[in-house]
Motif scaffolding. Structure first.
Motif, PDB file in Angstrom:
ATOM      1  N   ARG A 169       7.883 -39.429 -49.155  1.00  0.00           N
ATOM      2  CA  ARG A 169       8.995 -39.183 -48.233  1.00  0.00           C
ATOM      3  C   ARG A 169       8.701 -37.990 -47.328  1.00  0.00           C
ATOM      4  O   ARG A 169       9.054 -37.991 -46.138  1.00  0.00           O
ATOM      5  N   TRP A 179      10.063 -40.560 -38.762  1.00  0.00           N
ATOM      6  CA  TRP A 179      11.442 -40.973 -38.507  1.00  0.00           C
ATOM      7  C   TRP A 179      12.095 -40.161 -37.402  1.00  0.00           C
ATOM      8  O   TRP A 179      13.192 -40.538 -36.925  1.00  0.00           O
ATOM      9  N   TRP A 226      21.499 -51.545 -39.316  1.00  0.00           N
ATOM     10  CA  TRP A 226      20.874 -51.394 -40.640  1.00  0.00           C
ATOM     11  C   TRP A 226      20.126 -50.067 -40.745  1.00  0.00           C
ATOM     12  O   TRP A 226      20.227 -49.364 -41.760  1.00  0.00           O
ATOM     13  N   LEU A 227      19.390 -49.695 -39.704  1.00  0.00           N
ATOM     14  CA  LEU A 227      18.654 -48.432 -39.727  1.00  0.00           C
ATOM     15  C   LEU A 227      19.609 -47.245 -39.796  1.00  0.00           C
ATOM     16  O   LEU A 227      19.325 -46.253 -40.477  1.00  0.00           O
ATOM     17  N   ARG A 228      20.720 -47.328 -39.102  1.00  0.00           N
ATOM     18  CA  ARG A 228      21.691 -46.231 -39.160  1.00  0.00           C
ATOM     19  C   ARG A 228      22.269 -46.083 -40.564  1.00  0.00           C
ATOM     20  O   ARG A 228      22.520 -44.967 -41.023  1.00  0.00           O
ATOM     21  N   ARG A 229      22.475 -47.188 -41.235  1.00  0.00           N
ATOM     22  CA  ARG A 229      23.013 -47.103 -42.599  1.00  0.00           C
ATOM     23  C   ARG A 229      22.013 -46.467 -43.549  1.00  0.00           C
ATOM     24  O   ARG A 229      22.372 -45.595 -44.342  1.00  0.00           O
ATOM     25  N   ILE A 230      20.758 -46.919 -43.507  1.00  0.00           N
ATOM     26  CA  ILE A 230      19.776 -46.384 -44.455  1.00  0.00           C
ATOM     27  C   ILE A 230      19.391 -44.949 -44.119  1.00  0.00           C
ATOM     28  O   ILE A 230      18.982 -44.205 -45.002  1.00  0.00           O
ATOM     29  N   ARG A 231      19.548 -44.545 -42.846  1.00  0.00           N
ATOM     30  CA  ARG A 231      19.223 -43.178 -42.462  1.00  0.00           C
ATOM     31  C   ARG A 231      20.427 -42.252 -42.546  1.00  0.00           C
ATOM     32  O   ARG A 231      20.295 -41.046 -42.368  1.00  0.00           O
ATOM     33  N   GLY A 232      21.611 -42.821 -42.793  1.00  0.00           N
ATOM     34  CA  GLY A 232      22.813 -42.003 -42.912  1.00  0.00           C
ATOM     35  C   GLY A 232      23.255 -41.402 -41.597  1.00  0.00           C
ATOM     36  O   GLY A 232      23.813 -40.301 -41.566  1.00  0.00           O
TER      37      GLY A 232
END
Length: 250
Positions: free
Chosen positions: A166, A173, A231-237
């Motif tokens: 990470r 990212w 989807w990317l906004r959800r996983i990236r918070g």
């Protein structure tokens, strides 16, 4: 001489840990780049030889990534367990007194040391926490068997690898988070992608094809990109300011 030899022996696992993390990262990044470029070229020109070559190279790097992960994992396990001995630890004086707190075996200790190195200096505190878990708590009846200590130690090593992964991927990212953080940037990206597809279809197949068949592909591309952004906004918070204000006002 013995001190230098011991230092060289201690440096090998560190170098191995760095390679175990970097090689899959590099080959995995190459896989993503080749596959994305290949599919992008194939989308614009299905008969493109360059696009097919990029896809072939991407799948080759993907196979190399999987092989690198397997080899690195096996090497780390061998390094951690190669000096495992079921008997007494070397250099430990014999004593008739039973220790009040058992110490982890050599294999478990070396694995925790390796995990602490992989996790990074800013997580040095984890070594003491992991060692305390392996030592157990005999006063409360918590005594770990050697096999259970080994499983815990390997779990700590896997967790450390994920932490370092990470850390290494985090800079990649940054441009993605920058695009997702504002709706205007996201809309601009989607508009540019769909507009490019419209121009390509109109240029190669004409306006008639665009109006009869191409509009469906363009609309599908826009919807797919919008779903991908969500989807990317959800996983990236990532929470947009407008949505946050709306939630607070409600």
């Amino acid at each position: 001489m013995s001190t230098e030899g011991q230092r060289e022996e201690d440096d090998r696992p560190g170098l191995l840990a760095v390679l175990a993390v970097l090689i899959p990262i590099l080959t995995g990044t190459a896989t993503a780049i080749f596959v994305l470029v290949g599919y992008g070229v194939k989308l614009l020109d299905p008969k493109s030889a360059f696009g097919q070559d990029m896809l072939s190279g991407g799948w080759l790097f993907g196979a190399m990534t999987a092989l690198a992960i397997l080899v690195a994992t096996a090497s780390l396990l061998i390094t951690a367990l190669r000096n495992h001995s079921p008997g007494a630890e070397e250099g430990t004086p014999a004593s008739s007194h039973t220790p009040t707190r058992p110490t982890p075996g050599r294999a478990a200790r070396r694995t925790v040391d390796l995990a602490s190195f992989v996790a990074g200096r800013h997580r040095a505190h984890l070594r003491q926490e992991w060692a305390a878990v392996l030592a157990g708590d005999p006063g409360n009846g918590i005594v770990l068997s050697p096999s259970r200590r080994a499983r815990y130690a390997l779990g700590f090593l896997w967790a450390a690898l994920r932490m370092r992964l990470r850390d290494l991927v985090a800079p990649l990212w940054l441009p993605v988070d920058w695009l997702l953080s504002k709706e205007s940037r996201t809309n601009g990206l989607i508009t540019a992608a769909v507009g490019t597809q419209v121009v390509y279809i109109q240029h190669t197949d004409g306006l008639h094809t665009l109006l009869t068949e191409g509009w469906g592909w363009c609309a599908g591309c826009g919807i797919a990109l919008r779903l991908l952004v969500g989807w990317l906004r959800r996983i990236r918070g990532i929470e947009l300011a407008s949505a946050r204000e709306h939630a607070e006002g409600g």
